[in-house]
Design an enzyme around this catalytic site. Structure first.
Site, PDB file in Angstrom:
ATOM      1  N   CYS A 120       0.942  -1.060   0.029  1.00 24.71           N
ATOM      2  CA  CYS A 120      -0.116  -0.010   0.088  1.00 24.71           C
ATOM      3  C   CYS A 120       1.032   1.162  -0.101  1.00 24.71           C
ATOM      4  O   CYS A 120       1.583   1.251   0.965  1.00 24.71           O
ATOM      5  CB  CYS A 120      -1.002  -0.067   1.161  1.00 24.71           C
ATOM      6  N   HIS A 146      -1.942  -4.487 -10.594  1.00 27.00           N
ATOM      7  CA  HIS A 146      -2.774  -3.530 -11.020  1.00 27.00           C
ATOM      8  C   HIS A 146      -2.874  -3.664 -12.508  1.00 27.00           C
ATOM      9  O   HIS A 146      -2.156  -4.038 -13.252  1.00 27.00           O
ATOM     10  CB  HIS A 146      -2.039  -2.019 -10.919  1.00 27.00           C
ATOM     11  N   GLU A 197      -9.972   0.061  -6.274  1.00 33.47           N
ATOM     12  CA  GLU A 197      -9.242  -0.646  -5.507  1.00 33.47           C
ATOM     13  C   GLU A 197      -9.727  -2.303  -5.289  1.00 33.47           C
ATOM     14  O   GLU A 197     -10.533  -2.207  -4.903  1.00 33.47           O
ATOM     15  CB  GLU A 197      -8.501  -0.005  -4.276  1.00 33.47           C
ATOM     16  N   CYS A 201      -4.439   6.297  -4.927  1.00 30.69           N
ATOM     17  CA  CYS A 201      -3.991   4.883  -4.594  1.00 30.69           C
ATOM     18  C   CYS A 201      -2.492   5.021  -5.123  1.00 30.69           C
ATOM     19  O   CYS A 201      -2.271   5.348  -6.178  1.00 30.69           O
ATOM     20  CB  CYS A 201      -4.717   4.000  -5.455  1.00 30.69           C
ATOM     21  N   GLY A 239      -1.283   2.530  -7.205  1.00 25.62           N
ATOM     22  CA  GLY A 239      -1.899   2.641  -8.474  1.00 25.62           C
ATOM     23  C   GLY A 239      -1.313   3.774  -9.329  1.00 25.62           C
ATOM     24  O   GLY A 239      -1.245   3.740 -10.526  1.00 25.62           O
TER      25      GLY A 239
END
Ligand SMILES: N[C@H](CCC[C@H](N)C(=O)O)C(=O)O
Length: 284
Positions: A76, A166, A215, A224, A227
């Site tokens: 994260c 992703h 997400e 994100c 991301g």
């Protein structure tokens, strides 16, 4: 009855319940994480971040991430910045650059002088087996942009693993992008055996994109971090973005700056803010 102290934090509106698992006992398997994540009947957050002692000689800390649906995941990015702010403010370390063990690999967050946080997010991975992703054909397996079949609709995606998976879709206008429909369909699509985070990227210039992310395990968030890294990397590989300068990634909650020099050996560097909102305590 257990009582747990936590700190509510966010990175550009991607919000977290941060738990010090070093100075208090906490077993995530016995905690109602999904119930706590509810914004109407719980505490309300996108992810729970758990800080633990390191498991290797090189780590300063271990950092575990749980999505709003309770699933434990590998990485994260926004959380990494909040992690550094947390361990510094709580005086769990006096180091400015920290070695952090995650399920997705080692990351190196560092408090910058301007109050922002820099994070070396490690190397991106692209091969289908590393995403993981199941191509529809041998030809697709070799392509740089893969095809995900949503019903009979072929959706071109760029797959990037930033420790977590992703799928990045290039769109003309993020505001009009079918984020909920396509995000939901692709997040749990059978071609992604571990599910996937779905990014919708609009290129404004070779150093500037807009991005929205649906997400994995949470739905669309305000920002994100992984991301943003995945989208910048995908855009550079597609020749849409310039590897020579930082890419500004505008998310609904604000902007991150991502740098990647463009070769598979290069690490992805992310810079952005991290804020503390309030201290809390929950009994369960
Ligand atoms: N939903 C992600 C984890 C949180 C990532 C995001 N909040 C970030 O800042 O990178 C996943 O299931 O891989």
């Amino acid at each position: 009855m257990n009582t747990l102290k936590f700190t509510k934090m966010h990175g550009l509106g991607n919000d977290f319940m941060v738990v010090d698992g070093i100075n208090q006992r906490f077993d995530p398997a016995a905690a109602p994480i999904a119930a706590w994540a509810s914004r109407h009947t719980g505490i309300g957050f996108d992810q729970l971040l758990l800080i633990e002692a390191p498991q290797t000689a090189v780590g300063d800390f271990r950092y575990r991430i749980f999505n709003a649906d309770g699933s434990e995941v590998e990485q994260c990015g926004n959380g990494a910045r909040c992690f550094v702010r947390f361990v510094t403010d709580k005086q769990l370390t006096y180091k400015r650059e920290i070695v952090v063990e995650t399920a997705g690999g080692i990351i190196l967050p560092r408090l910058a002088d301007n109050g922002l946080v820099d994070v070396d997010m490690g190397k991106p991975l692209f091969a289908p087996e590393y995403i993981p992703f199941k191509p529809i054909s041998q030809e697709d397996a070799r392509a740089q942009t893969h095809t995900v079949l949503v019903g009979t609709e072929p959706i071109p995606v760029s797959c990037v693993n930033m420790g977590n998976p992703h799928a990045v879709i290039v769109v003309d206008d993020v505001a009009a992008a079918p984020v909920a429909r396509l995000g939901e369909a692709i997040e749990s699509h059978p071609q992604f055996p571990q599910r996937v985070n779905v990014g919708f990227m609009q290129v404004l210039s070779p150093q500037h994109i807009k991005l929205r992310v649906f997400e994995r395990g949470t739905g669309e968030t305000q920002a994100c971090g992984t991301g943003a890294c995945a989208a910048a990397v995908a855009g550079i590989r597609l020749g849409l973005l310039d590897a020579e300068a930082p890419v500004q990634v505008d998310l609904p909650g604000g902007s991150l700056h991502i740098r990647w020099a463009g070769s598979d050996a290069d690490h992805v560097l992310m810079t952005g803010p991290a804020q503390t909102v309030f201290e809390g305590e929950v009994s369960y």
